[in-house]
Design an enzyme around this catalytic site. Structure first.
Site, PDB file in Angstrom:
ATOM      1  N   ASP A   7       0.870  -1.165   0.000  1.00 27.21           N
ATOM      2  CA  ASP A   7       0.000   0.000   0.000  1.00 27.21           C
ATOM      3  C   ASP A   7       0.920   1.233   0.000  1.00 27.21           C
ATOM      4  O   ASP A   7       2.130   1.122   0.228  1.00 27.21           O
ATOM      5  CB  ASP A   7      -0.888  -0.023   1.245  1.00 27.21           C
ATOM      6  CG  ASP A   7      -1.762   1.211   1.380  1.00 27.21           C
ATOM      7  OD1 ASP A   7      -2.323   1.661   0.365  1.00 27.21           O
ATOM      8  OD2 ASP A   7      -1.856   1.741   2.507  1.00 27.21           O
ATOM      9  N   ASP A   9      -0.089   5.081   1.228  1.00 26.80           N
ATOM     10  CA  ASP A   9      -0.253   5.986   2.367  1.00 26.80           C
ATOM     11  C   ASP A   9      -0.281   5.214   3.676  1.00 26.80           C
ATOM     12  O   ASP A   9      -1.103   4.315   3.862  1.00 26.80           O
ATOM     13  CB  ASP A   9      -1.536   6.799   2.202  1.00 26.80           C
ATOM     14  CG  ASP A   9      -1.476   7.703   0.987  1.00 26.80           C
ATOM     15  OD1 ASP A   9      -0.488   8.433   0.853  1.00 26.80           O
ATOM     16  OD2 ASP A   9      -2.408   7.660   0.164  1.00 26.80           O
TER      17      ASP A   9
END
Length: 291
Positions: A7, A9
C-alpha cells in the site's frame, strides 16, 4: 516469483497526517470552502477510500448552500474534480519537499525482495501522481522504477473492496504465485484478503487501534538497523513467524508458506527459492504449506 505488494499511504510513508490532511485543508482555503478538517475529524475521514470520495462526504445540502456551490450534480462533480486536482498538486509538493520521511524498513525490505527476484508493486486508491511521488521518496528513483504501480481510478470500487489488489494480481500474472500485501489499515487488509492475498500490517498514525483480525502479521513498523535504528514491535503473530528486531524478507516468505503451527521447525526452501533459515530472522518458524 513471489511478490510483496505495498500500500502507499501509511505504509511507504506516514502521509495521511503530515501530507494529505494539510493538502486537503490548504485546498479548502484556496477555494474558499467553509471547512477545515481537524486531526480528529480526519481520523474518521481516512476510513473513506479515495481523496475525491472524502471530499464528496462534505456535500450535504447545508454545505452546498453555505459554500455557494451549484445544485446541479454534474456541475458539482466538476467542482470536486477541480478541488482534487489542486489538492494532488499541493500534496505532491509536500512530498517532494522531503517533509514527510519514509517509514522504517520499506526501502530495505523492497531492496531485499528485488535482489531475490521478487516482483515489486504498489496498490493504492490514491491518485497515481500522489502515489508515484511517495514511491520515489520512499524507494529512491532507481528502486522505485522497479515497481509496478496500480493507483487511483483504475478500478471503480475503492478499498475495502478487493478490486485494486485483484487488478494487480491479474496484471502481474500472480494467479499461481504467492503474494503478500503490506497494509496499514483495516480497509486495506480487507481489500487484500478479499483478493486472496496474505496480508502483513504495519500500523500507522490513524490505524493503531483498528481490528486486524485476519492479518498474518501485525507490527508497529518493519524496523531498521543502525544508523536509523527502529525496532519492530510485534502486535500479533498468529503464524508464529517471530520476527527479530526488524522484519526481513524471510519473514514475509514465511507468511507465504506458513500453516499456522507455532513453534515448529523452520521451513525448507522459501517462497523466494532461497533457504528459509538464511532469509529469516532468529527463532523457529512454521511448517511449509502448498499454495
Amino acid at each position: 516469483m513471489p511478490a510483496p505488494i505495498f500500500d502507499c499511504d501509511g505504509v511507504l510513508a506516514d502521509t495521511e497526517r503530515h501530507g494529505h490532511l494539510p493538502a486537503f485543508n490548504e485546498t479548502f482555503e484556496e477555494f474558499g470552502l467553509p471547512v477545515r478538517w481537524s486531526d480528529q475529524e480526519y481520523a474518521r475521514k481516512v476510513k473513506v477510500g479515495g481523496g475525491k470520495e472524502r471530499m464528496r462526504t462534505l456535500l450535504t445540502p447545508d454545505f452546498v448552500a453555505a459554500a455557494g456551490l451549484p445544485a446541479d450534480p454534474a456541475a458539482l462533480e466538476e467542482q470536486v474534480l477541480g478541488w482534487h486536482r489542486r489538492k494532488t498538486e499541493i500534496y505532491t509538493g509536500i512530498i517532494r519537499s522531503g517533509r514527510v520521511p519514509p517509514r522504517p524498513g520499506v526501502r530495505r525490505v523492497a531492496a531485499e525482495a528485488h535482489e531475490a527476484g521478487w516482483t515489486l508493486a504498489v496498490a493504492s486508491t490514491s491518485a497515481e501522481a500522489s502515489v508515484r511521488s511517495v514511491l520515489e521518496l520512499a524507494m529512491g528513483p532507481e528502486l522505485g522504477a522497479r515497481f509496478s504501480v496500480f493507483a487511483g481510478d483504475v478500478v471503480r470500487r475503492k478499498k475495502p473492496a478487493p478490486d485494486i489488489y485483484a487488478l494487480a494480481v491479474r496484471r502481474l500474472g500472480l494467479e499461481l504465485e504467492p503474494a503478500v500485501a503490506i497494509e496499514d489499515s483495516r480497509n486495506g487488509m480487507l481489500s487484500a484478503l478479499g483478493a486472496g492475498l496474505v496480508c502483513a500490517v504495519t500500523t500507522s498514525a490513524y490505524t493503531a487501534e483498528e481490528d486486524f483480525t485476519g492479518a498474518s502479521l501485525v507490527v508497529t513498523s518493519l524496523g531498521d538497523p543502525s544508523p536509523d535504528r527502529t525496532v519492530t514491535r510485534v502486535l500479533n503473530d498468529p503464524l508464529g513467524v517471530r520476527p527479530g528486531p526488524w522484519v526481513v524478507l524471510g519473514d514475509l516468505a514465511a507468511l507465504l508458506t506458513a500453516d499456522g503451527d507455532e513453534g515448529s521447525t523452520p521451513p525448507g526452501p522459501s517462497a523466494a527459492g532461497l533457504p528459509g533459515a538464511a532469509l529469516r530472522g532468529p527463532g523457529p518458524g512454521p511448517h511449509p504449506r502448498p499454495r
